[in-house]
Design a protein around this motif. Structure first.
Motif, PDB file in Angstrom:
ATOM      1  N   THR A  18       0.825  -1.206   0.000  1.00  0.00           N
ATOM      2  CA  THR A  18       0.000   0.000   0.000  1.00  0.00           C
ATOM      3  C   THR A  18       0.856   1.251   0.000  1.00  0.00           C
ATOM      4  O   THR A  18       0.511   2.260  -0.638  1.00  0.00           O
ATOM      5  CB  THR A  18      -0.951   0.000   1.219  1.00  0.00           C
ATOM      6  OG1 THR A  18      -1.648  -1.237   1.284  1.00  0.00           O
ATOM      7  CG2 THR A  18      -1.961   1.135   1.114  1.00  0.00           C
ATOM      8  N   ILE A  22       0.770   4.413  -2.696  1.00  0.00           N
ATOM      9  CA  ILE A  22       0.592   5.824  -2.339  1.00  0.00           C
ATOM     10  C   ILE A  22       1.793   6.667  -2.751  1.00  0.00           C
ATOM     11  O   ILE A  22       1.632   7.833  -3.152  1.00  0.00           O
ATOM     12  CB  ILE A  22       0.319   5.959  -0.830  1.00  0.00           C
ATOM     13  CG1 ILE A  22      -0.991   5.254  -0.469  1.00  0.00           C
ATOM     14  CG2 ILE A  22       0.263   7.425  -0.418  1.00  0.00           C
ATOM     15  CD1 ILE A  22      -2.211   5.789  -1.192  1.00  0.00           C
ATOM     16  N   TRP A  50      -1.149   6.243 -10.920  1.00  0.00           N
ATOM     17  CA  TRP A  50      -1.916   5.489  -9.926  1.00  0.00           C
ATOM     18  C   TRP A  50      -2.008   4.021 -10.335  1.00  0.00           C
ATOM     19  O   TRP A  50      -1.839   3.113  -9.507  1.00  0.00           O
ATOM     20  CB  TRP A  50      -3.320   6.061  -9.763  1.00  0.00           C
ATOM     21  CG  TRP A  50      -3.415   7.180  -8.772  1.00  0.00           C
ATOM     22  CD1 TRP A  50      -3.615   8.503  -9.039  1.00  0.00           C
ATOM     23  CD2 TRP A  50      -3.333   7.082  -7.332  1.00  0.00           C
ATOM     24  NE1 TRP A  50      -3.655   9.231  -7.865  1.00  0.00           N
ATOM     25  CE2 TRP A  50      -3.483   8.383  -6.813  1.00  0.00           C
ATOM     26  CE3 TRP A  50      -3.139   6.012  -6.459  1.00  0.00           C
ATOM     27  CZ2 TRP A  50      -3.458   8.648  -5.438  1.00  0.00           C
ATOM     28  CZ3 TRP A  50      -3.106   6.265  -5.094  1.00  0.00           C
ATOM     29  CH2 TRP A  50      -3.260   7.574  -4.598  1.00  0.00           C
ATOM     30  N   ASN A  70      -6.353  -2.694   0.006  1.00  0.00           N
ATOM     31  CA  ASN A  70      -7.598  -1.936  -0.022  1.00  0.00           C
ATOM     32  C   ASN A  70      -8.601  -2.610   0.916  1.00  0.00           C
ATOM     33  O   ASN A  70      -8.980  -3.763   0.677  1.00  0.00           O
ATOM     34  CB  ASN A  70      -8.129  -1.916  -1.463  1.00  0.00           C
ATOM     35  CG  ASN A  70      -9.391  -1.110  -1.640  1.00  0.00           C
ATOM     36  OD1 ASN A  70     -10.117  -0.820  -0.701  1.00  0.00           O
ATOM     37  ND2 ASN A  70      -9.675  -0.735  -2.877  1.00  0.00           N
ATOM     38  N   GLN A  95      -2.937  -1.660   5.879  1.00  0.00           N
ATOM     39  CA  GLN A  95      -3.099  -0.849   4.670  1.00  0.00           C
ATOM     40  C   GLN A  95      -3.166   0.639   5.017  1.00  0.00           C
ATOM     41  O   GLN A  95      -2.548   1.476   4.344  1.00  0.00           O
ATOM     42  CB  GLN A  95      -4.362  -1.291   3.930  1.00  0.00           C
ATOM     43  CG  GLN A  95      -4.301  -2.706   3.385  1.00  0.00           C
ATOM     44  CD  GLN A  95      -5.655  -3.367   3.257  1.00  0.00           C
ATOM     45  OE1 GLN A  95      -6.698  -2.734   3.479  1.00  0.00           O
ATOM     46  NE2 GLN A  95      -5.678  -4.650   2.908  1.00  0.00           N
ATOM     47  N   ALA A  99      -0.445   3.525   3.910  1.00  0.00           N
ATOM     48  CA  ALA A  99      -0.851   4.727   3.180  1.00  0.00           C
ATOM     49  C   ALA A  99      -0.454   5.985   3.944  1.00  0.00           C
ATOM     50  O   ALA A  99      -0.017   6.977   3.339  1.00  0.00           O
ATOM     51  CB  ALA A  99      -2.361   4.698   2.950  1.00  0.00           C
ATOM     52  N   ASN A 200     -11.009   3.229  -2.366  1.00  0.00           N
ATOM     53  CA  ASN A 200     -10.126   2.550  -1.420  1.00  0.00           C
ATOM     54  C   ASN A 200     -10.087   3.367  -0.133  1.00  0.00           C
ATOM     55  O   ASN A 200      -9.494   4.456  -0.103  1.00  0.00           O
ATOM     56  CB  ASN A 200      -8.727   2.442  -2.036  1.00  0.00           C
ATOM     57  CG  ASN A 200      -7.734   1.740  -1.137  1.00  0.00           C
ATOM     58  OD1 ASN A 200      -7.904   1.634   0.080  1.00  0.00           O
ATOM     59  ND2 ASN A 200      -6.658   1.261  -1.726  1.00  0.00           N
ATOM     60  N   ARG A 203      -6.505   4.270   1.010  1.00  0.00           N
ATOM     61  CA  ARG A 203      -5.855   5.222   0.116  1.00  0.00           C
ATOM     62  C   ARG A 203      -6.277   6.652   0.432  1.00  0.00           C
ATOM     63  O   ARG A 203      -5.498   7.583   0.283  1.00  0.00           O
ATOM     64  CB  ARG A 203      -6.202   4.882  -1.341  1.00  0.00           C
ATOM     65  CG  ARG A 203      -5.842   5.969  -2.370  1.00  0.00           C
ATOM     66  CD  ARG A 203      -7.028   6.880  -2.638  1.00  0.00           C
ATOM     67  NE  ARG A 203      -6.712   7.998  -3.488  1.00  0.00           N
ATOM     68  CZ  ARG A 203      -6.227   9.162  -3.081  1.00  0.00           C
ATOM     69  NH1 ARG A 203      -5.911   9.367  -1.810  1.00  0.00           N
ATOM     70  NH2 ARG A 203      -6.027  10.150  -3.929  1.00  0.00           N
TER      71      ARG A 203
END
Length: 286
Positions: A18, A22, A50, A70, A95, A99, A200, A203
């Motif tokens: 993750t 990012i 992305w 996610n 996750q 992020a 997500n 995210r």
């Protein structure tokens, strides 16, 4: 002890994967937003970066954790694919942490350029880190933004299930991450206007928190001052459940084991003339 070490390894992989996502995702938005003349990219470069970030994040973590990256995907897998519910919260937390850390790296690396174009750390550059209705500009209602995120995440999970279900003739394992990345590129190009295609919760929330503690006092609200942080959490989870359910209903329940022998005969049943076949029914190859 072995199971504990295995879980720690899986969480480390989710965090790292993750974070890679990012670093590329928020990084490209920072580059575009802080480029006043547009020389360093546009919406297309954002969509591609992305998508490539997803691809690379999946390659980093897939062997160990399955590369969910996610929480909406994790919850959908637990609901429909037998992923253990006891791992849902730890995976989602890993996750989120990945992020958050990656967004902090982007925030400090781009600090000088952000300060140059937006010294007050306003909504003008908040989009580097988190999504906004209408990307902070267009007049998009919360209802539309919510529905947009449901649709985008439903597409994401539906196609991920299609790409990873063994009986659906999926791509070879080493090609899977690339196709998932292309899926995210396509979603960004087709569904990026209304709400920035967060699709997500980690995210969006991780970078949003990172921006909040580094000077963006309005990070939890949209450009109209409305509390917004919840929408890219709730809507993607709902969309993931809808997309996974639709795949089970429309596709998976109609799949058969490709290794099982077919019940179809090579030719017409005894006494049946070829002309008796329904119009449009394929004639078996001889």
């Amino acid at each position: 002890m072995k199971n504990k070490r295995q879980l720690i390894g899986e969480l480390s992989a989710e965090l790292a994967g993750t974070a890679i996502l990012i670093l590329f995702g928020c990084g490209v938005v920072a580059q575009v937003v802080t480029s006043t003349d547009g020389a360093n990219g546009d919406h297309n470069s954002i969509a591609w970066a992305w998508g490539l970030g997803v691809t690379l994040g999946v390659y980093v973590s897939a062997r160990i954790s399955g590369a969910h990256l996610n929480p909406a995907v994790t919850i959908a897998l637990a609901t429909y694919k037998g992923f253990p519910w006891r791992k849902v919260l730890p995976y989602s937390a890993a996750q989120l942490v990945g992020a958050f850390i990656a967004a902090l790296i982007v925030r400090f690396t781009y600090a000088d350029l952000i300060d140059a174009v937006d010294p007050g750390h306003t909504i003008a550059t908040q989009g580097i880190f988190s999504t906004l209705p209408g990307n902070g500009g267009a007049d998009v209602t919360l209802t539309t933004a919510f529905f947009d995120q449901v649709v985008g995440t439903a597409i994401l999970v539906f196609v991920i299930f299609a790409l990873t279900t063994a009986w659906n003739n999926p791509p070879m394992a080493n090609m899977g991450p690339l196709l998932v990345g292309l899926l995210v590129v396509a979603i960004g190009m087709a569904w990026g206007a209304n709400a920035g295609y967060a699709i997500n919760p980690a995210r969006d929330l991780g970078p949003r928190l990172a921006s909040l503690i580094t000077g963006y006092g309005g990070a939890m609200r949209d450009q109209n001052g409305t509390l917004y942080f919840w929408l890219p959490i709730v809507a993607p989870i709902a969309g993931g459940l809808i997309g996974g359910g639709l795949f089970k209903l429309l596709i998976e329940r109609n799949l058969t084991d490709p290794d099982e022998p077919s019940d179809e005969l090579d030719g017409p049943v005894a006494g049946e003339d070829e002309s008796d076949r329904r119009v449009g029914e394929p004639v078996p190859a001889r």
